[in-house]
Design a protein around this motif. Structure first.
Motif, PDB file in Angstrom:
ATOM      1  N   TYR A 256      27.418-104.773  15.372  1.00 63.40           N
ATOM      2  CA  TYR A 256      28.718-105.024  14.749  1.00 63.40           C
ATOM      3  C   TYR A 256      28.650-104.764  13.253  1.00 63.40           C
ATOM      4  CZ  TYR A 256      32.764-107.668  13.055  1.00 63.40           C
ATOM      5  OH  TYR A 256      33.915-108.056  12.430  1.00 63.40           O
ATOM      6  N   ASP A 257      29.665-104.094  12.738  1.00 60.11           N
ATOM      7  CA  ASP A 257      29.792-103.832  11.306  1.00 60.11           C
ATOM      8  C   ASP A 257      30.813-104.813  10.733  1.00 60.11           C
ATOM      9  OD1 ASP A 257      30.529-102.926   8.770  1.00 60.11           O
ATOM     10  OD2 ASP A 257      30.372-100.806   9.306  1.00 60.11           O
ATOM     11  N   PRO A 258      30.376-105.845   9.978  1.00 61.48           N
ATOM     12  CA  PRO A 258      31.297-106.865   9.488  1.00 61.48           C
ATOM     13  C   PRO A 258      32.230-106.375   8.384  1.00 61.48           C
ATOM     14  CG  PRO A 258      29.112-107.238   8.590  1.00 61.48           C
ATOM     15  CD  PRO A 258      28.986-106.118   9.572  1.00 61.48           C
ATOM     16  N   VAL A 259      31.884-105.267   7.733  1.00 64.60           N
ATOM     17  CA  VAL A 259      32.763-104.746   6.679  1.00 64.60           C
ATOM     18  C   VAL A 259      33.976-104.069   7.291  1.00 64.60           C
ATOM     19  CG1 VAL A 259      32.945-103.166   4.730  1.00 64.60           C
ATOM     20  CG2 VAL A 259      30.840-104.474   5.076  1.00 64.60           C
ATOM     21  N   LEU A 260      33.747-103.229   8.297  1.00 64.05           N
ATOM     22  CA  LEU A 260      34.854-102.476   8.899  1.00 64.05           C
ATOM     23  C   LEU A 260      35.379-103.114  10.183  1.00 64.05           C
ATOM     24  CD1 LEU A 260      33.647 -98.786   8.414  1.00 64.05           C
ATOM     25  CD2 LEU A 260      35.301-100.078   7.046  1.00 64.05           C
ATOM     26  N   GLU A 277      21.137-110.528   9.749  1.00 66.98           N
ATOM     27  CA  GLU A 277      21.046-111.491   8.657  1.00 66.98           C
ATOM     28  C   GLU A 277      21.954-111.051   7.516  1.00 66.98           C
ATOM     29  OE1 GLU A 277      16.509-113.212   8.765  1.00 66.98           O
ATOM     30  OE2 GLU A 277      16.793-111.197   7.903  1.00 66.98           O
ATOM     31  N   LYS A 278      22.984-111.830   7.270  1.00 67.42           N
ATOM     32  CA  LYS A 278      23.842-111.637   6.104  1.00 67.42           C
ATOM     33  C   LYS A 278      24.353-110.201   5.974  1.00 67.42           C
ATOM     34  CE  LYS A 278      21.576-115.359   3.522  1.00 67.42           C
ATOM     35  NZ  LYS A 278      20.839-115.727   2.294  1.00 67.42           N
ATOM     36  N   GLY A 279      24.867-109.664   7.071  1.00 63.94           N
ATOM     37  CA  GLY A 279      25.493-108.352   7.022  1.00 63.94           C
ATOM     38  C   GLY A 279      24.552-107.185   7.227  1.00 63.94           C
ATOM     39  N   HIS A 280      23.255-107.461   7.402  1.00 65.72           N
ATOM     40  CA  HIS A 280      22.280-106.384   7.605  1.00 65.72           C
ATOM     41  C   HIS A 280      21.475-106.625   8.885  1.00 65.72           C
ATOM     42  CE1 HIS A 280      23.130-106.036   3.264  1.00 65.72           C
ATOM     43  NE2 HIS A 280      22.837-104.761   3.432  1.00 65.72           N
ATOM     44  N   TYR A 281      20.819-105.567   9.325  1.00 70.80           N
ATOM     45  CA  TYR A 281      20.011-105.632  10.533  1.00 70.80           C
ATOM     46  C   TYR A 281      18.561-105.361  10.166  1.00 70.80           C
ATOM     47  CZ  TYR A 281      24.396-105.861  12.954  1.00 70.80           C
ATOM     48  OH  TYR A 281      25.620-106.278  13.386  1.00 70.80           O
ATOM     49  N   THR A 282      17.688-106.285  10.547  1.00 69.58           N
ATOM     50  CA  THR A 282      16.288-106.228  10.151  1.00 69.58           C
ATOM     51  C   THR A 282      15.405-105.900  11.351  1.00 69.58           C
ATOM     52  OG1 THR A 282      16.662-107.869   8.414  1.00 69.58           O
ATOM     53  CG2 THR A 282      14.383-107.512   9.119  1.00 69.58           C
ATOM     54  N   HIS A 283      14.462-104.971  11.118  1.00 67.34           N
ATOM     55  CA  HIS A 283      13.430-104.649  12.110  1.00 67.34           C
ATOM     56  C   HIS A 283      12.173-104.248  11.347  1.00 67.34           C
ATOM     57  CE1 HIS A 283      11.326-102.921  15.536  1.00 67.34           C
ATOM     58  NE2 HIS A 283      11.153-101.820  14.835  1.00 67.34           N
ATOM     59  N   ALA A 284      11.050-104.836  11.719  1.00 68.54           N
ATOM     60  CA  ALA A 284       9.768-104.526  11.083  1.00 68.54           C
ATOM     61  C   ALA A 284       9.850-104.636   9.561  1.00 68.54           C
ATOM     62  CB  ALA A 284       9.295-103.131  11.492  1.00 68.54           C
ATOM     63  N   ASP A 285      10.499-105.709   9.108  1.00 72.52           N
ATOM     64  CA  ASP A 285      10.603-106.032   7.683  1.00 72.52           C
ATOM     65  C   ASP A 285      11.407-105.015   6.869  1.00 72.52           C
ATOM     66  OD1 ASP A 285       9.078-108.370   7.969  1.00 72.52           O
ATOM     67  OD2 ASP A 285       7.210-107.231   7.824  1.00 72.52           O
ATOM     68  N   ARG A 286      12.219-104.205   7.536  1.00 68.08           N
ATOM     69  CA  ARG A 286      13.126-103.294   6.839  1.00 68.08           C
ATOM     70  C   ARG A 286      14.560-103.626   7.230  1.00 68.08           C
ATOM     71  NH1 ARG A 286      12.090 -97.079   6.770  1.00 68.08           N
ATOM     72  NH2 ARG A 286      13.874 -97.396   5.376  1.00 68.08           N
ATOM     73  N   GLN A 287      15.497-103.372   6.317  1.00 71.42           N
ATOM     74  CA  GLN A 287      16.897-103.687   6.552  1.00 71.42           C
ATOM     75  C   GLN A 287      17.736-102.418   6.617  1.00 71.42           C
ATOM     76  OE1 GLN A 287      18.217-106.450   3.497  1.00 71.42           O
ATOM     77  NE2 GLN A 287      17.832-108.190   4.834  1.00 71.42           N
ATOM     78  N   TRP A 288      18.734-102.463   7.495  1.00 73.43           N
ATOM     79  CA  TRP A 288      19.688-101.366   7.607  1.00 73.43           C
ATOM     80  C   TRP A 288      21.095-101.924   7.753  1.00 73.43           C
ATOM     81  CZ3 TRP A 288      14.978-101.307  10.123  1.00 73.43           C
ATOM     82  CH2 TRP A 288      14.145-100.212   9.867  1.00 73.43           C
ATOM     83  N   GLU A 289      22.070-101.125   7.323  1.00 76.64           N
ATOM     84  CA  GLU A 289      23.459-101.430   7.655  1.00 76.64           C
ATOM     85  C   GLU A 289      23.714-101.005   9.095  1.00 76.64           C
ATOM     86  OE1 GLU A 289      26.458-100.070   5.002  1.00 76.64           O
ATOM     87  OE2 GLU A 289      25.349-100.670   3.203  1.00 76.64           O
ATOM     88  N   ALA A 290      24.779-101.539   9.677  1.00 78.47           N
ATOM     89  CA  ALA A 290      25.080-101.274  11.083  1.00 78.47           C
ATOM     90  C   ALA A 290      25.236 -99.784  11.367  1.00 78.47           C
ATOM     91  CB  ALA A 290      26.358-102.016  11.484  1.00 78.47           C
ATOM     92  N   ARG A 291      25.777 -99.042  10.407  1.00 78.90           N
ATOM     93  CA  ARG A 291      26.075 -97.623  10.624  1.00 78.90           C
ATOM     94  C   ARG A 291      24.860 -96.718  10.495  1.00 78.90           C
ATOM     95  NH1 ARG A 291      28.942 -96.109   4.802  1.00 78.90           N
ATOM     96  NH2 ARG A 291      27.736 -97.612   3.569  1.00 78.90           N
ATOM     97  N   GLU A 292      23.674 -97.280  10.140  1.00 80.10           N
ATOM     98  CA  GLU A 292      22.532 -96.405   9.822  1.00 80.10           C
ATOM     99  C   GLU A 292      21.228 -96.879  10.445  1.00 80.10           C
ATOM    100  OE1 GLU A 292      21.514 -98.457   5.487  1.00 80.10           O
ATOM    101  OE2 GLU A 292      22.636 -96.587   5.554  1.00 80.10           O
ATOM    102  N   LEU A 293      21.274 -97.520  11.602  1.00 73.75           N
ATOM    103  CA  LEU A 293      20.038 -97.943  12.244  1.00 73.75           C
ATOM    104  C   LEU A 293      19.154 -96.726  12.548  1.00 73.75           C
ATOM    105  CD1 LEU A 293      21.426-100.690  12.455  1.00 73.75           C
ATOM    106  CD2 LEU A 293      20.658-100.836  14.831  1.00 73.75           C
ATOM    107  N   PRO A 294      17.822 -96.909  12.551  1.00 68.91           N
ATOM    108  CA  PRO A 294      16.895 -95.788  12.779  1.00 68.91           C
ATOM    109  C   PRO A 294      16.787 -95.445  14.270  1.00 68.91           C
ATOM    110  CG  PRO A 294      15.645 -97.795  12.474  1.00 68.91           C
ATOM    111  CD  PRO A 294      17.090 -98.173  12.245  1.00 68.91           C
ATOM    112  N   LEU A 295      17.933 -95.178  14.872  1.00 68.74           N
ATOM    113  CA  LEU A 295      18.027 -94.836  16.287  1.00 68.74           C
ATOM    114  C   LEU A 295      19.040 -93.716  16.441  1.00 68.74           C
ATOM    115  CD1 LEU A 295      18.317 -98.474  17.724  1.00 68.74           C
ATOM    116  CD2 LEU A 295      16.265 -97.037  17.803  1.00 68.74           C
ATOM    117  N   GLU A 296      19.091 -93.119  17.621  1.00 67.79           N
ATOM    118  CA  GLU A 296      20.062 -92.045  17.883  1.00 67.79           C
ATOM    119  C   GLU A 296      21.429 -92.645  18.184  1.00 67.79           C
ATOM    120  OE1 GLU A 296      20.998 -88.496  21.122  1.00 67.79           O
ATOM    121  OE2 GLU A 296      18.998 -89.401  21.061  1.00 67.79           O
ATOM    122  N   LYS A 297      22.417 -92.317  17.349  1.00 69.31           N
ATOM    123  CA  LYS A 297      23.760 -92.867  17.524  1.00 69.31           C
ATOM    124  C   LYS A 297      24.496 -92.135  18.647  1.00 69.31           C
ATOM    125  CE  LYS A 297      25.945 -94.294  13.859  1.00 69.31           C
ATOM    126  NZ  LYS A 297      26.700 -94.296  12.572  1.00 69.31           N
TER     127      LYS A 297
END
Length: 319
Positions: A256-260, A277-297
């Motif tokens: 979920y993208d809380p901004v849009l 956490e607080k509008g970001h998504y954390t994996h392996a101690d790195r943070q991403w916004e919902a629109r840019e996770l390190p996966l194939e969209k």
């Protein structure tokens, strides 16, 4: 005639001929709902004169272009034939199914046929007169029968949210060349939710399949792939922030993208786990916004449940 298409990759639960035969008149005739072929745009600041923060817009970021298409305009036109960067595109909206989708159109333009399949906009391309249900994005008749259009993401959000993230956005102008009351929605209202859009309200046209898993007008975030169709109830995604799903042996993650106030869907073959956490998504101690996770969209879009399941009756659902 050049049109960016591929052999269909979306699942088809009925034959193309059946979709074509099930088309019904929506009332206005062919081009009775006029597509916008020469769109004009204004700045975000100028758009403040006719848009309220809560007004629905359909946002696009493509080829370094950022644009917003107000629902209050598209409800009267349904198709905008436009350019985004170097590409010719069509931004489409079906008010009866709550679906906003983008297609690359090549050397043709799309128009409104005046017909519906599963209550969904049946577009036609003006070069070959092939007919394309919007939710399928696949031609059911004409020279391009069985071919699917190349799609791009269109975000259903509000003007206030879109402007917050993209203050430099261009906005489709009310100067469309047509006389319409762009301050009245003929189907109801999204603020407050009423009329045709409201929970429990009746359908206006027949559909090929009905399913009671969700209320007919509930919004789902849906996607279709070679493996099949998958849908996440948007209300649940809004509350949970992260939802996992699968199609066969393929794993997917919706966030979920809380901004849009929108959702994104990703293929997640390795089952990576993310924490919100607080509008970001954390994996392996790195943070991403919902629109840019390190996966194939995966291209996913909002739809009213009744319409989604009418096209994809075997869809896997999550709530």
């Amino acid at each position: 005639m050049r049109l960016p298409v591929t052999p269909h990759v979306v699942p088809l639960f009925y034959s193309l001929d059946e979709y074509a035969q099930q088309g019904v008149s929506g009332g206005p005739g062919k081009e009775g709902i006029p597509a916008i072929d020469t769109p004009q745009f204004v700045s975000a600041r100028s758009a403040e004169s006719f848009l309220r923060p809560e007004d629905i817009v359909f946002g696009v970021v493509l080829n370094n272009d950022i644009k917003a298409y107000p629902q209050k305009i598209l409800v009267w036109h349904e198709i905008v034939n436009d350019r985004l960067g170097h590409e010719k595109v069509s931004v489409t909206y079906c008010p009866l199914t709550g679906t906003a989708m983008g297609f690359k159109r090549g050397e043709t333009t799309f128009g409104v046929s005046g017909r519906l399949v599963n209550s969904n906009l049946l577009m036609y391309d003006r070069a070959t007169n092939s007919y394309w249900p919007q939710i399928l994005g696949t031609a059911v008749s004409g020279p391009f029968k069985g071919k699917s259009l190349e799609e791009f993401s269109v975000i259903w959000t509000t003007w206030g949210r879109w402007k917050q993230r993209y203050p430099e956005t261009a906005v489709l102008s009310e100067n469309t060349g047509y006389i319409r009351n762009y301050h009245r929605d003929p189907y109801g209202s999204y603020h407050p939710l009423s009329g045709y859009y409201a929970k429990g309200s009746s359908l206006l046209f027949p559909v090929l399949h009905r399913d009671r898993r969700f209320d007919s007008k509930a919004v789902v975030l849906g996607a279709r792939t070679r493996e099949g169709a998958i849908a996440f109830k948007k209300h649940s995604l809004r509350a949970k922030k992260i939802m996992e799903g699968s199609l066969g042996d393929k794993q997917y993650t919706a966030v979920y993208d809380p901004v849009l106030d929108t959702g994104y869907l990703y293929k997640n073959p390795d089952g990576k786990r993310f924490i919100y956490e607080k509008g970001h998504y954390t994996h392996a101690d790195r943070q991403w916004e919902a629109r840019e996770l390190p996966l194939e969209k995966v291209n996913a879009f909002d739809a009213m449940w009744f319409a989604w399941v009418a096209f994809y009756p075997k869809t896997d659902t999550y709530e």
